[in-house]
Write a protein that holds these residues in place. Structure first.
Motif, short mmCIF file in Angstrom:
data_model
loop_
_atom_site.label_atom_id
_atom_site.label_comp_id
_atom_site.label_asym_id
_atom_site.label_seq_id
_atom_site.Cartn_x
_atom_site.Cartn_y
_atom_site.Cartn_z
N LYS A 25 6.28 4.99 -13.63
CA LYS A 25 5.75 4.34 -12.41
C LYS A 25 6.37 2.96 -12.24
O LYS A 25 6.58 2.51 -11.11
CB LYS A 25 4.23 4.27 -12.44
N GLY A 26 6.66 2.28 -13.34
CA GLY A 26 7.32 0.98 -13.25
C GLY A 26 8.73 1.09 -12.68
O GLY A 26 9.17 0.23 -11.92
N THR A 27 9.44 2.17 -13.03
CA THR A 27 10.80 2.35 -12.50
C THR A 27 10.79 2.66 -11.01
O THR A 27 11.78 2.43 -10.33
CB THR A 27 11.55 3.49 -13.23
N LEU A 28 9.69 3.18 -10.52
CA LEU A 28 9.59 3.56 -9.11
C LEU A 28 9.10 2.43 -8.21
O LEU A 28 9.08 2.59 -6.99
CB LEU A 28 8.66 4.78 -8.95
N LEU A 29 8.72 1.31 -8.80
CA LEU A 29 8.27 0.18 -7.98
C LEU A 29 9.44 -0.34 -7.16
O LEU A 29 10.52 -0.58 -7.69
CB LEU A 29 7.75 -0.96 -8.85
N PRO A 30 9.22 -0.49 -5.88
CA PRO A 30 10.28 -1.07 -5.05
C PRO A 30 10.45 -2.55 -5.38
O PRO A 30 9.50 -3.22 -5.79
CB PRO A 30 9.77 -0.89 -3.62
N GLY A 31 11.65 -3.04 -5.26
CA GLY A 31 11.91 -4.46 -5.51
C GLY A 31 11.58 -5.26 -4.26
O GLY A 31 12.07 -4.97 -3.18
N TYR A 32 10.71 -6.22 -4.43
CA TYR A 32 10.32 -7.08 -3.31
C TYR A 32 10.67 -8.51 -3.65
O TYR A 32 10.28 -9.00 -4.71
CB TYR A 32 8.81 -7.02 -3.05
N GLY A 33 11.36 -9.13 -2.75
CA GLY A 33 11.53 -10.56 -2.87
C GLY A 33 10.51 -11.19 -1.93
O GLY A 33 10.29 -10.69 -0.83
N THR A 34 9.86 -12.22 -2.38
CA THR A 34 8.89 -12.86 -1.51
C THR A 34 9.48 -14.17 -1.01
O THR A 34 10.21 -14.86 -1.73
CB THR A 34 7.56 -13.12 -2.25
N TYR A 80 0.81 -1.22 0.00
CA TYR A 80 0.00 0.00 0.00
C TYR A 80 0.84 1.28 0.00
O TYR A 80 0.34 2.35 0.28
CB TYR A 80 -0.96 0.00 1.20
N GLN A 81 2.11 1.15 -0.34
CA GLN A 81 2.96 2.33 -0.40
C GLN A 81 2.53 3.22 -1.56
O GLN A 81 1.96 2.76 -2.55
CB GLN A 81 4.43 1.94 -0.57
N HIS A 82 2.82 4.50 -1.43
CA HIS A 82 2.39 5.51 -2.40
C HIS A 82 2.78 5.17 -3.84
O HIS A 82 1.93 5.20 -4.74
CB HIS A 82 2.96 6.87 -1.98
N ASP A 83 4.05 4.84 -4.07
CA ASP A 83 4.50 4.54 -5.43
C ASP A 83 3.80 3.31 -6.01
O ASP A 83 3.51 3.26 -7.20
CB ASP A 83 6.02 4.32 -5.48
N VAL A 84 3.51 2.34 -5.16
CA VAL A 84 2.82 1.14 -5.61
C VAL A 84 1.39 1.47 -6.00
O VAL A 84 0.91 1.05 -7.07
CB VAL A 84 2.85 0.05 -4.50
N LEU A 85 0.70 2.24 -5.18
CA LEU A 85 -0.68 2.60 -5.49
C LEU A 85 -0.78 3.45 -6.74
O LEU A 85 -1.72 3.30 -7.53
CB LEU A 85 -1.32 3.31 -4.29
N GLU A 86 0.20 4.32 -6.95
CA GLU A 86 0.20 5.11 -8.19
C GLU A 86 0.41 4.21 -9.41
O GLU A 86 -0.23 4.40 -10.44
CB GLU A 86 1.27 6.20 -8.14
N PHE A 87 1.29 3.22 -9.29
CA PHE A 87 1.50 2.28 -10.38
C PHE A 87 0.21 1.51 -10.67
O PHE A 87 -0.18 1.35 -11.83
CB PHE A 87 2.64 1.31 -10.07
N VAL A 88 -0.44 1.04 -9.62
CA VAL A 88 -1.69 0.30 -9.79
C VAL A 88 -2.72 1.16 -10.52
O VAL A 88 -3.38 0.70 -11.45
CB VAL A 88 -2.25 -0.16 -8.42
#
Length: 181
Positions: free
Chosen positions: A53-62, A10-18
């Protein structure tokens, strides 16, 4: 007082990308109702925003392998591709020098605006629909997959198709102006 930590989903950059991804998909799904020039102009606005917005997505490893659902059927893909191809007409084709096959060829490879946009659509629609489930493990896995696919697949398609659309929009306009002079 300590603020409650916001989930990465739910971070800002993620929601903007969505938000941009959903707008992009919705616009492509209604492409048959658009005029050609409006479609090209809108894509030339949405694609750079989507790329940014894709470049701003944080990298998450699950930690866990969550199985993501594929929502885009072959029929959905073909409808989007076909509608874009119809709008683009003879300008659907363009030469792509950044394809993997280009390593083994001396000449550029012919590809289409419609296929590139449908490929991006497929990835983003599947992402958005998985994300929409609001199950945090699914959301995080969807983010990890869309970020990886951006880096290795649809990010390049995004800039390639922008180049082609830019040429259709502005190259032809300049040619028309020169022929009228």
């Amino acid at each position: 007082m300590k603020e409650k930590e916001v989930s990465p989903a739910y971070q800002h950059d993620v929601l903007e990308f969505v938000t941009v991804a959903v707008q992009f998909c919705a616009y492509l799904e209604s492409a048959e109702q658009k005029q050609r020039q409006e479609f090209i102009d809108t894509m030339l606005r949405l694609l750079p925003l989507l790329y940014l917005k894709g470049t701003l997505l944080p990298g998450y490893g699950t930690d866990e392998e969550t199985e993501l659902q594929d929502f885009v059927t072959e029929e959905n893909y073909d409808i989007v591709r076909g509608n874009v191809a119809m709008l683009m007409g003879s300008d659907d084709d363009f030469l792509d020098v950044f394809m993997e096959d280009m390593k083994y060829s001396d000449t550029p490879i012919l590809t289409t605006v419609s296929e590139n946009l449908a490929d991006i659509y497929q990835d983003l629609k599947n992402f958005a629909m998985n994300y929409r489930q609001e199950v945090e493990t699914v959301m995080m896995e969807a983010l990890a997959v869309v970020k990886e696919n951006f880096e290795h697949y649809w990010g390049q398609r995004c800039v390639n198709v922008m180049r082609a659309l830019h040429d259709v929009r502005y190259g032809k306009l300049q040619d028309d102006e020169e022929s009228q002079a």
